[in-house]
Each structure stands twice: as structure tokens, then as C-alpha cells.
Design a protein around this motif. Sequence first.
Motif, PDB file in Angstrom:
ATOM      1  N   TRP A   1       0.839  -1.212   0.000  1.00 28.16           N
ATOM      2  CA  TRP A   1       0.000   0.000   0.000  1.00 28.16           C
ATOM      3  C   TRP A   1       0.867   1.253   0.000  1.00 28.16           C
ATOM      4  N   LYS A   2       1.893   1.295   0.858  1.00 27.57           N
ATOM      5  CA  LYS A   2       2.761   2.481   0.933  1.00 27.57           C
ATOM      6  C   LYS A   2       3.546   2.675  -0.364  1.00 27.57           C
ATOM      7  N   ILE A   3       4.043   1.591  -0.917  1.00 28.73           N
ATOM      8  CA  ILE A   3       4.810   1.680  -2.173  1.00 28.73           C
ATOM      9  C   ILE A   3       3.937   2.228  -3.294  1.00 28.73           C
ATOM     10  N   GLU A   4       2.742   1.668  -3.436  1.00 31.67           N
ATOM     11  CA  GLU A   4       1.840   2.104  -4.515  1.00 31.67           C
ATOM     12  C   GLU A   4       1.373   3.539  -4.307  1.00 31.67           C
ATOM     13  N   LEU A   5       1.134   3.918  -3.050  1.00 33.73           N
ATOM     14  CA  LEU A   5       0.698   5.289  -2.767  1.00 33.73           C
ATOM     15  C   LEU A   5       1.763   6.293  -3.210  1.00 33.73           C
ATOM     16  N   TYR A   6       3.014   6.037  -2.850  1.00 33.29           N
ATOM     17  CA  TYR A   6       4.070   6.997  -3.193  1.00 33.29           C
ATOM     18  C   TYR A   6       4.459   6.917  -4.677  1.00 33.29           C
ATOM     19  N   LYS A   7       4.226   5.789  -5.305  1.00 32.95           N
ATOM     20  CA  LYS A   7       4.372   5.732  -6.763  1.00 32.95           C
ATOM     21  C   LYS A   7       3.338   6.641  -7.421  1.00 32.95           C
ATOM     22  N   LYS A   8       2.136   6.638  -6.841  1.00 32.67           N
ATOM     23  CA  LYS A   8       1.069   7.493  -7.360  1.00 32.67           C
ATOM     24  C   LYS A   8       1.424   8.964  -7.163  1.00 32.67           C
ATOM     25  N   PHE A   9       1.968   9.286  -5.980  1.00 34.00           N
ATOM     26  CA  PHE A   9       2.434  10.662  -5.739  1.00 34.00           C
ATOM     27  C   PHE A   9       3.495  11.045  -6.776  1.00 34.00           C
ATOM     28  N   ALA A  10       4.457  10.159  -6.991  1.00 36.90           N
ATOM     29  CA  ALA A  10       5.557  10.452  -7.921  1.00 36.90           C
ATOM     30  C   ALA A  10       5.051  10.655  -9.339  1.00 36.90           C
ATOM     31  N   SER A  11       3.994   9.916  -9.708  1.00 38.92           N
ATOM     32  CA  SER A  11       3.469   9.998 -11.077  1.00 38.92           C
ATOM     33  C   SER A  11       2.847  11.358 -11.375  1.00 38.92           C
ATOM     34  N   GLN A  12       2.538  12.139 -10.329  1.00 36.39           N
ATOM     35  CA  GLN A  12       1.984  13.477 -10.552  1.00 36.39           C
ATOM     36  C   GLN A  12       3.026  14.442 -11.112  1.00 36.39           C
ATOM     37  N   LYS A  13       4.306  14.079 -10.959  1.00 35.80           N
ATOM     38  CA  LYS A  13       5.419  14.878 -11.501  1.00 35.80           C
ATOM     39  C   LYS A  13       5.394  16.330 -11.002  1.00 35.80           C
ATOM     40  N   LEU A  14       5.065  16.511  -9.722  1.00 39.14           N
ATOM     41  CA  LEU A  14       5.066  17.854  -9.143  1.00 39.14           C
ATOM     42  C   LEU A  14       6.499  18.324  -8.945  1.00 39.14           C
ATOM     43  N   THR A  15       6.725  19.612  -9.143  1.00 38.60           N
ATOM     44  CA  THR A  15       8.090  20.122  -9.178  1.00 38.60           C
ATOM     45  C   THR A  15       8.457  20.883  -7.899  1.00 38.60           C
ATOM     46  N   LYS A  16       8.665  22.176  -8.006  1.00 39.96           N
ATOM     47  CA  LYS A  16       9.116  22.978  -6.862  1.00 39.96           C
ATOM     48  C   LYS A  16       8.117  24.087  -6.563  1.00 39.96           C
ATOM     49  N   ILE A  17       8.348  24.805  -5.481  1.00 45.17           N
ATOM     50  CA  ILE A  17       7.404  25.862  -5.106  1.00 45.17           C
ATOM     51  C   ILE A  17       7.563  27.074  -6.018  1.00 45.17           C
ATOM     52  N   ASP A  18       6.468  27.772  -6.193  1.00 50.13           N
ATOM     53  CA  ASP A  18       6.444  29.026  -6.949  1.00 50.13           C
ATOM     54  C   ASP A  18       6.186  30.145  -5.951  1.00 50.13           C
ATOM     55  N   THR A  19       7.225  30.839  -5.540  1.00 57.55           N
ATOM     56  CA  THR A  19       7.101  31.852  -4.484  1.00 57.55           C
ATOM     57  C   THR A  19       6.384  33.107  -4.958  1.00 57.55           C
ATOM     58  N   SER A  20       6.082  33.195  -6.260  1.00 57.20           N
ATOM     59  CA  SER A  20       5.323  34.348  -6.741  1.00 57.20           C
ATOM     60  C   SER A  20       3.843  34.201  -6.409  1.00 57.20           C
ATOM     61  N   ARG A  21       3.434  32.997  -6.044  1.00 51.54           N
ATOM     62  CA  ARG A  21       2.039  32.757  -5.671  1.00 51.54           C
ATOM     63  C   ARG A  21       1.865  33.058  -4.187  1.00 51.54           C
ATOM     64  N   ILE A  22       1.046  34.033  -3.886  1.00 54.96           N
ATOM     65  CA  ILE A  22       0.848  34.460  -2.497  1.00 54.96           C
ATOM     66  C   ILE A  22      -0.567  34.093  -2.073  1.00 54.96           C
ATOM     67  N   ILE A  23      -0.687  33.376  -0.957  1.00 57.41           N
ATOM     68  CA  ILE A  23      -2.001  32.964  -0.484  1.00 57.41           C
ATOM     69  C   ILE A  23      -2.298  33.614   0.862  1.00 57.41           C
ATOM     70  N   ASP A  24      -3.504  34.131   0.984  1.00 62.72           N
ATOM     71  CA  ASP A  24      -3.954  34.757   2.223  1.00 62.72           C
ATOM     72  C   ASP A  24      -4.716  33.706   3.014  1.00 62.72           C
ATOM     73  N   THR A  25      -4.071  33.118   4.005  1.00 67.76           N
ATOM     74  CA  THR A  25      -4.679  31.999   4.739  1.00 67.76           C
ATOM     75  C   THR A  25      -5.817  32.442   5.648  1.00 67.76           C
TER      76      THR A  25
END
Length: 457
Positions: A298-322
Amino acid sequence: MACTVLSCAKEKEINQEFGNLPTELISALESINKGQVFEINPSQPNTLVGKSGTILLIPENSIVDQNGNGISKNVFIEIKENFTKSDFIASNLQTMHNDKILESLGMVFLSANDENGNELKIANGKSIRLQIPQKGNKADAKIFLGIREENGLINWDKIEEPSKSLTPYPIKFISKNRFWTECSNYYGITTDTLKYTDYNYYGNITDFENTLLATKEFSDRFSTTCWKDVLNIYINNLDKNLWEIDELTVQYFIKDSTESVNYHLNNIPPGLYGGPRTEMQKEAHESILKDAKEHGRWKIELYKKFASQKLTKIDTSRIIDTTKLKELNNVLITYDAINFGWINVDFFYEDPKASPTKLAVKTSTKSNLTSLILEERNVILSGIEKSTNEYWFTKNEDGYNKLPKGEKAIIISIGFDNSGLTFGEKVIVIGENEEEFVEVQPISEIELKEKLKKYGS
């Protein structure tokens, strides 16, 4: 209403939000699912949150008039969220990409107007970040951009990939638990090891401001395991893309799972007083071994799924008002929009039961909106008028579409004539008949609202 990607001359003839529906019918449908309008100052960053959790991050000076000129006064942003079948019906939507059927994970309409009602657009070279809440991670989900065709029906013709860069949140906001969990607050990062003896990492949580630890995506990952070793994998690789660290974590879990299974294989508990093992002991050991294998898989498949999203790095130009966020419990899919209009999170409908099926609907009176709803899926198809009071759910001249034979579906018919609103509905079994008849009756706006309530999921 906002222009999207097509010739403006043609678009202005069509109401992009509702299509070619009578004004009186639009008024009734708006009472069922009305968009939210926010007044903002476009010269500063803005965070808008829809009632269903859609987040809009609008950078400063990103909204201009049709000539590309900046706006000095406040502007009005509409967010219309469509997550239920009731919403889909009330917005005259369907889940079609040209001739292919889609399953929707949420459709959102965005528009911007100035104080005089003039349509505005997103400035060249700018984008507005849209984060659409999801019930889970769907690996093959994509962004579809929609346009109303000449018949007023929407076609999700343009396919885009979700944005891969990450939005940073204030680290103390995103890492604080919002409900009871066995995971430590602030990821278990602390310098107070006397108070927090079971800590994960010695250090200040604020040192990780504007790193990938300060993102919703990492928070989702941490909450699945809460493991010290996993946290350290990410901390030790902050210079990498998130997907690269996900792959390192997959390798960690493969090694951990192998070691765990081998331990249980090689360490079989002896029987009582060194005697033979009882059947109960054997069954207990087999159960432990099975759990170790399944949990590791389950853990292996879950993190394979995370990896498949191909998410990169943060974009500090995006500002969020929490301060605008009441909660942040949903998975979010992100898209950087360069045009206002219809945006949809979808995946292609695939079903081995689906086969070419002919289905026509005849109604007792004219229908302005005829829909076919697949009861067990987020699929809705709009009827195309082929002759007087006859509607097909495909552009194909032979009338065939790939539908799941034997599955229950509902036909909805809504109209407006001189007498007022009309409504008809019929439950069918797909493939049972090539032609279905729907009796349409007068209905009040209040009754229509009640009828559509049951399609709220």
C-alpha cells in the motif's frame, strides 16, 4: 460574461455561462446554483475561496480591460462551482470532449467585470492560479477548457495538464493538525525536546518557510505515514523536485517492506515450551505476515502514485492569504489559467461494458435542456435537437454513442414556454430501447428546485 478562446464575434452571440437558454429559464436555474461574486482591488494580490472550496490566487495587476489597459477601480470576479449532477443540470453542462465521453471531478466558471459590467481579461504574460478541491488523487485527471458551440452546448475541446509547481503556505498554518491524528503537530519538528520527547527532527519549523514542506502536497504526504525517516528524506533533498523525492521514498518503502517481510519469514515464533506450534499460532503468524506484505504494498503504490503526478518545486510568486481559508482538508488540483471561462477537471470515461448504443428521446413539448445522467458516475450528456421535440446525445449521424448497456440512467427535460417552466424525467435502462418518450409537465420554480435536489451528488 467572460470571453475564452474563440472568435469574440461568435462568442458574444452565446451566453458562455448558460448557452442558448431563454432568459426566464436562466433566472430559474440561477436560483438553484448561483455563482459567487467577489469585489476586489486588482492592484494587489487577492485570495478568493468559493463555497465548495475552490481557491483562486490572483496576482496584482493581472486583470486588464479588453485593450490590455490596467484597471484602477475595483473589479468583480465570479466563481461558479459545479460539483454535483444538480449543478451540472442547472448550468446546462455536459461531460463531452468532442465525441468522447468524460467523467467530471468538478467544473468551474470564472469571469471578471468592471463596475460598468464590461468584460475583463487576464493580462498577457500573467496567470491566475486555480485550485480545485478533489475527493482523492486521480492519476489520469486532466484539465479541460470548455467553450459553448453554436447550439449553446458546451464542448471541453482543449486539454491541458494540471500545473506542476507548488503553492507555498505559511509553514505553521499548513503543518498544524486540523483534526485528531497520530501525526505530530508541525511535522514533529521542534527544539523543545524535553516537552516533545517523541520528536521527528531537531530544528525550528519556521526554517522551512517557503520550502516544499510548506505546501499542501507535502502535508498530504506526511499525513499518510507520519514517519521520522520519511520526513528526513524530504528534508535532506529540498533542492530536488517533489516527484524526485517521492521516488526516493518509494525506494525507501521497498527496502523497508522487504526487510519487514523477511524478518517475519525468518523469525517464526516457537510453540509453547518449545513444543510444536498450535494452529492458532500458525494462523496468527500468517496474519502478521499478510499484514506486513499488504501494508508495504500500500505504501509503495501510494508513493508511486504521488511520484506519477510529476510535481516540481514551489512558486514563491504565488501568495495565499490563509485568513480566507476556513479549512484545507481536500486534495487540490492546480491550474494556472490565462483566460477566464469554463475549466473542468476530468478523465476519459472508460468502461468495458460500453458499446455503440442508439438512444433518442422524444418529449411531449419542446425542451430547452435535455440531459442524460449516468446514475453511478459523474457523467452527463446534453441532448441535441435532431427534429421537432426529438433529441440525440451524440453528433454522430447514425445516432450511436458508446454507453454502458444495462446500466441505469435518468433523462431530464426542462423547458420554458408561454405558460412558464416545464419539467419531465424518466429512469431508463441503457440499451433497453432505442427511443424513449418523456412526458413534460408545467412546474413552478420552487418545485423544479426540489426535483433537482435529489441530483445533488
